[in-house]
Design a protein around this motif. Structure first.
Motif, PDB file in Angstrom:
ATOM      1  N   GLY A 390       0.782  -1.158   0.221  1.00 50.35           N
ATOM      2  CA  GLY A 390      -0.004  -0.012   0.238  1.00 50.35           C
ATOM      3  C   GLY A 390       0.894   1.239   0.059  1.00 50.35           C
ATOM      4  N   LYS A 391       0.166   2.415   0.279  1.00 49.09           N
ATOM      5  CA  LYS A 391       0.716   3.657   0.693  1.00 49.09           C
ATOM      6  C   LYS A 391       0.676   4.154   1.994  1.00 49.09           C
ATOM      7  CE  LYS A 391      -0.129   4.679  -4.433  1.00 49.09           C
ATOM      8  NZ  LYS A 391      -0.957   5.665  -5.179  1.00 49.09           N
ATOM      9  N   TYR A 392       1.309   5.395   2.289  1.00 44.89           N
ATOM     10  CA  TYR A 392       1.019   6.080   3.463  1.00 44.89           C
ATOM     11  C   TYR A 392      -0.465   6.205   3.587  1.00 44.89           C
ATOM     12  CZ  TYR A 392       1.624   9.113   7.291  1.00 44.89           C
ATOM     13  OH  TYR A 392       1.602   9.591   8.812  1.00 44.89           O
ATOM     14  N   ASN A 393      -1.087   6.928   2.619  1.00 46.10           N
ATOM     15  CA  ASN A 393      -2.313   7.425   2.644  1.00 46.10           C
ATOM     16  C   ASN A 393      -3.535   6.232   2.172  1.00 46.10           C
ATOM     17  OD1 ASN A 393      -1.975   7.085  -0.085  1.00 46.10           O
ATOM     18  ND2 ASN A 393      -2.270   9.097  -0.673  1.00 46.10           N
ATOM     19  N   THR A 394      -3.059   5.121   2.218  1.00 46.52           N
ATOM     20  CA  THR A 394      -3.954   3.811   2.211  1.00 46.52           C
ATOM     21  C   THR A 394      -4.797   3.662   3.514  1.00 46.52           C
ATOM     22  OG1 THR A 394      -2.527   2.436   0.868  1.00 46.52           O
ATOM     23  CG2 THR A 394      -4.236   1.309   1.845  1.00 46.52           C
ATOM     24  N   ASN A 395      -6.155   3.719   3.230  1.00 44.88           N
ATOM     25  CA  ASN A 395      -7.044   3.647   4.475  1.00 44.88           C
ATOM     26  C   ASN A 395      -6.674   2.556   5.410  1.00 44.88           C
ATOM     27  OD1 ASN A 395      -8.830   1.355   4.094  1.00 44.88           O
ATOM     28  ND2 ASN A 395      -9.342   2.421   2.172  1.00 44.88           N
ATOM     29  N   ALA A 396      -7.010   2.968   6.602  1.00 48.71           N
ATOM     30  CA  ALA A 396      -6.699   2.229   7.904  1.00 48.71           C
ATOM     31  C   ALA A 396      -7.093   0.380   7.829  1.00 48.71           C
ATOM     32  CB  ALA A 396      -7.107   2.731   9.140  1.00 48.71           C
ATOM     33  N   TYR A 397      -8.442   0.377   6.903  1.00 45.76           N
ATOM     34  CA  TYR A 397      -9.032  -0.933   6.811  1.00 45.76           C
ATOM     35  C   TYR A 397      -8.348  -1.681   5.804  1.00 45.76           C
ATOM     36  CZ  TYR A 397     -12.318  -4.575   6.479  1.00 45.76           C
ATOM     37  OH  TYR A 397     -13.130  -5.884   6.553  1.00 45.76           O
ATOM     38  N   ASP A 398      -7.804  -1.100   4.781  1.00 43.73           N
ATOM     39  CA  ASP A 398      -7.082  -1.913   3.865  1.00 43.73           C
ATOM     40  C   ASP A 398      -5.781  -2.219   4.464  1.00 43.73           C
ATOM     41  OD1 ASP A 398      -9.066  -1.478   1.872  1.00 43.73           O
ATOM     42  OD2 ASP A 398      -8.316  -0.151   0.971  1.00 43.73           O
ATOM     43  N   LYS A 399      -5.007  -1.375   5.201  1.00 46.93           N
ATOM     44  CA  LYS A 399      -3.885  -1.750   5.778  1.00 46.93           C
ATOM     45  C   LYS A 399      -4.167  -3.027   6.666  1.00 46.93           C
ATOM     46  CE  LYS A 399      -1.291   2.815   5.473  1.00 46.93           C
ATOM     47  NZ  LYS A 399      -0.844   3.837   6.590  1.00 46.93           N
ATOM     48  N   LEU A 400      -5.128  -2.741   7.363  1.00 42.74           N
ATOM     49  CA  LEU A 400      -5.767  -3.977   8.299  1.00 42.74           C
ATOM     50  C   LEU A 400      -5.597  -5.406   7.937  1.00 42.74           C
ATOM     51  CD1 LEU A 400      -6.641  -5.160  11.030  1.00 42.74           C
ATOM     52  CD2 LEU A 400      -8.868  -4.304  10.540  1.00 42.74           C
ATOM     53  N   ILE A 401      -6.133  -5.346   6.555  1.00 40.33           N
ATOM     54  CA  ILE A 401      -6.358  -6.446   5.660  1.00 40.33           C
ATOM     55  C   ILE A 401      -4.923  -6.973   5.409  1.00 40.33           C
ATOM     56  CG2 ILE A 401      -7.215  -7.525   3.579  1.00 40.33           C
ATOM     57  CD1 ILE A 401      -9.388  -6.930   5.517  1.00 40.33           C
ATOM     58  N   TYR A 402      -3.891  -6.148   5.027  1.00 42.86           N
ATOM     59  CA  TYR A 402      -2.601  -6.689   4.725  1.00 42.86           C
ATOM     60  C   TYR A 402      -1.833  -6.951   6.024  1.00 42.86           C
ATOM     61  CZ  TYR A 402      -2.871  -4.327   0.046  1.00 42.86           C
ATOM     62  OH  TYR A 402      -2.994  -4.026  -1.195  1.00 42.86           O
ATOM     63  N   ASP A 403      -2.258  -6.501   7.019  1.00 48.36           N
ATOM     64  CA  ASP A 403      -1.439  -6.838   8.371  1.00 48.36           C
ATOM     65  C   ASP A 403      -2.043  -8.316   8.728  1.00 48.36           C
ATOM     66  OD1 ASP A 403      -0.007  -4.500   8.658  1.00 48.36           O
ATOM     67  OD2 ASP A 403      -1.431  -3.451   9.777  1.00 48.36           O
ATOM     68  N   LEU A 404      -3.572  -8.449   8.739  1.00 48.60           N
ATOM     69  CA  LEU A 404      -4.024  -9.775   9.141  1.00 48.60           C
ATOM     70  C   LEU A 404      -3.228 -11.104   7.894  1.00 48.60           C
ATOM     71  CD1 LEU A 404      -7.254  -8.899  10.131  1.00 48.60           C
ATOM     72  CD2 LEU A 404      -5.410  -8.943  11.418  1.00 48.60           C
ATOM     73  N   LEU A 405      -3.323 -10.651   6.836  1.00 48.09           N
ATOM     74  CA  LEU A 405      -2.580 -11.534   5.829  1.00 48.09           C
ATOM     75  C   LEU A 405      -1.133 -11.832   6.034  1.00 48.09           C
ATOM     76  CD1 LEU A 405      -4.111 -10.163   2.318  1.00 48.09           C
ATOM     77  CD2 LEU A 405      -4.570 -12.340   3.242  1.00 48.09           C
ATOM     78  N   TYR A 406      -0.648 -10.864   6.784  1.00 43.90           N
ATOM     79  CA  TYR A 406       0.930 -11.210   7.323  1.00 43.90           C
ATOM     80  C   TYR A 406       1.041 -12.118   8.326  1.00 43.90           C
ATOM     81  CZ  TYR A 406       4.985 -10.653   9.669  1.00 43.90           C
ATOM     82  OH  TYR A 406       6.423 -11.017  10.151  1.00 43.90           O
ATOM     83  N   ILE A 407       0.065 -11.783   9.413  1.00 48.50           N
ATOM     84  CA  ILE A 407       0.022 -12.763  10.579  1.00 48.50           C
ATOM     85  C   ILE A 407      -0.288 -14.087  10.174  1.00 48.50           C
ATOM     86  CG2 ILE A 407      -1.146 -12.954  12.740  1.00 48.50           C
ATOM     87  CD1 ILE A 407      -1.313 -10.047  12.617  1.00 48.50           C
TER      88      ILE A 407
END
Length: 439
Positions: A390-407
Motif C-alpha cells: 500500500g501507501k502511506y495514505n492507504t486507508n486503515a481498513y485496507d492496511k488492516l487486511i494486509y496486516d492480518l494476511l501477514y500474521i
C-alpha cells in the motif's frame, strides 16, 4: 503468430539469462582477457541463481498487465540486490576475485540489457494476451473507489463495462456472461457473494474478491472431523512459540548488522537535523505495541518543534507545512525510521510487522472496526506487508487486511521477501504520500 504462455515464459527466462551472460562477459573481457572465461562461468552461475531468486521476489517472470514503470523499478531493485550480494560473495570466496569496478560495470550493463529485453517481452506479451472485459459488483461507496482503482490498473482502462449495485437487478447473470473478469466488493452480503461466485465459477470466469475478516478467517484453515461432519479450524491469528523465538533471533541479528553498517549515515543525519532546525534530534512518541501495551518509538525528527502543540494528533498530509525541508527527504528515503532499530533490540518492535500507531488513532480505528485490535497480536515492525503493498495514505481498513494476511503467513520466507521488497518502496515516491490536505 500466437505463442502459448508457457513458451513465452521460457523465452523470457532464456533471454534474461543471456542478458546476464553478455553483461558479465562484456564487463570482464577488457580487464581479464579471454583466458579467464572459466572464471567468468563460475561467477555467472552465481548470478543466474541470484537472478532466479530476486526476479521471483519482484515478479519479473510475469509481465502481463504490469506497467512499464513498475517493471523497470522492480528490475532496478532486483539488479541492485543481485550485485550487492555478489560483492559480499567476492569478499568471502577468494577464488571469485572480481574487482568492485568490474562488478559495477556488469551491474550497469545487466540493467540496460535486461531493461531492453523486458521492454520487448512486455510488448510481445501485451500483443499476445487476450483483451477481456470485466464487471464489478459492489455497493455505492465502495463501487466508486474500486471503479477508480480498476480504471488506473494497466490493461483495465476502458475494460470495465458495467457496474451493478449488488444483485438488485435481474441482469447480473447476463453481465457475468458478457464479461471475463468478475470483481466482487467487500460491501456485498455473504449470500450475494455466494450467488455471484457460484454462477461465475460455473461459467469459468476469472474472479477477484475484496476480502473481509470473514474471508480472511477462511484462509489457511485446518480440517477437523466431528464424527462425519467436516469442520474448518479457524486460525487464532497468534504466533507459535517457535515462530516467536525464530523471529526474535532474526530481529536481533539483522538489527545489530544494520546498526553497524548504517551508523555513519545515522550520525550524518543527526548532524544535519541539529544544524538545519531547532529541536531534538530524536523524536520519541507513544505507540501501541504487542497485545495493546504502549511503548515509545524513536525516529529522527522530521517535523518542526512542537508541530502538534496547537492542532493535536493529526496524520501527516500532502504538502504538510509541519515537516521541515530535510524532514521531507528523510521521510521519502525512510531514514527517519532508522532509530527504530534500537526499539527492535529492546524487544519492543520487530523488523517486519504491522506499523505501530498512536493510542489516539487506535481507539478511533477499533471503535470503527473492532477487528483492528487483532494486528496487536504480533510485535509492530519497521516495515510490513501494508507498507510494500500500500501507501502511506492507504486507508486503515485496507492496511488492516494486509496486516492480518501477514500474521496468517508469518515466517522466515515471508519476512525475507518483505525486507527485499522494502528496497523498492524506498524508490517509490507515491508510497510516502500523505493523506489529503488538512483543512
Amino acid at each position: 503468430m500466437k505463442v502459448s504462455p508457457f513458451v513465452r515464459k521460457l523465452i523470457l527466462v532464456f533471454g534474461d539469462i543471456c542478458c546476464i551472460y553478455f553483461a558479465n562477459s562484456l564487463a570482464i573481457m577488457p580487464i581479464l582477457g579471454n583466458s579467464e572465461y572459466k572464471f567468468n562461468f563460475e561467477f555467472l552461475s552465481i548470478l543466474i541463481l541470484l537472478m532466479f531468486f530476486m526476479f521471483n521476489v519482484y515478479g519479473l517472470f510475469s509481465l502481463v498487465r504490469k506497467r512499464l514503470t513498475d517493471i523497470f523499478l522492480n528490475l532496478l531493485v532486483a539488479t541492485l540486490n543481485i550485485y550487492i550480494v555478489c560483492i559480499a560473495i567476492t569478499y568471502l570466496i577468494n577464488e571469485l576475485d572480481y574487482s568492485n569496478m568490474t562488478i559495477l560495470v556488469s551491474a550497469v550493463l545487466s540493467f540496460v540489457l535486461l531493461g531492453v529485453w523486458q521492454y520487448v517481452c512486455h510488448k510481445w506479451e501485451w500483443n499476445n494476451f487476450p483483451k477481456h472485459h470485466g464487471v464489478l459488483f459492489a455497493k455505492d461507496n465502495e463501487k466508486k473507489i474500486l471503479e477508480n482503482k480498476l480504471s488506473k490498473t494497466y490493461g483495465l482502462e476502458n475494460v470495465l463495462q458495467d457496474v451493478s449495485h449488488g444483485l438488485n437487478d435481474n441482469l447480473w447473470q447476463k453481465k457475468i456472461d458478457e464479461n471475463y473478469y468478475v470483481f466482487i466488493g467487500s460491501s456485498l452480503y455473504i449470500n450475494e457473494k455466494e450467488a455471484i461466485l457460484c454462477y461465475a465459477r460455473s461459467k469459468k470466469k476469472q474472479i477477484f474478491l475484496v476480502p473481509t475478516l470473514y474471508e480472511l478467517a477462511c484462509k489457511n484453515t485446518g480440517l477437523l472431523l466431528v464424527d462425519d461432519i467436516p469442520m474448518q479450524r479457524v486460525t487464532r491469528l497468534l504466533l507459535t512459540d517457535e515462530q516467536r523465538t525464530l523471529k526474535r533471533c532474526i530481529d536481533i541479528i539483522i538489527a545489530i548488522l544494520s546498526i553497524i553498517l548504517l551508523l555513519p549515515i545515522m550520525i550524518l543525519t543527526a548532524i544535519i537535523i541539529k544544524v538545519s532546525s531547532k529541536g531534538p534530534i530524536i523524536y520519541s512518541q507513544e505507540r501501541v505495541g504487542l497485545y495493546g501495551k504502549t511503548f515509545f518509538v524513536h525516529k529522527f525528527r522530521s517535523m518542526k518543534q512542537d508541530a502538534e502543540a496547537k492542532c493535536g494528533p493529526v496524520l501527516a498530509a500532502e504538502d504538510d507545512n509541519r515537516i521541515t525541508k530535510f524532514g521531507k527527504f528523510i521521510r521519502a528515503t525512510r531514514l527517519d525510521e532508522l532509530p527504530q532499530l534500537f526499539n527492535v533490540l529492546k524487544g519492543e518492535m520487530s523488523i517486519v510487522g504491522p506499523r505501530p500507531e498512536r493510542p489516539f488513532f487506535v481507539e478511533q480505528f477499533v471503535a470503527q472496526k473492532p477487528e483492528y485490535d487483532y494486528r496487536h497480536n504480533v510485535k509492530p515492525g519497521i516495515t510490513g506487508l501494508a507498507q510494500i503493498a500500500g501507501k502511506y495514505n492507504t486507508n486503515a481498513y485496507d492496511k488492516l487486511i494486509y496486516d492480518l494476511l501477514y500474521i496468517q503467513d508469518v515466517g522466515v520466507k515471508t519476512d525475507l521477501i518483505i525486507m527485499l521488497q522494502t528496497f523498492k518502496v524506498l524508490l517509490t515516491k507515491s508510497s510516502t504520500e500523505g493523506v489529503q490536505n488538512i483543512k
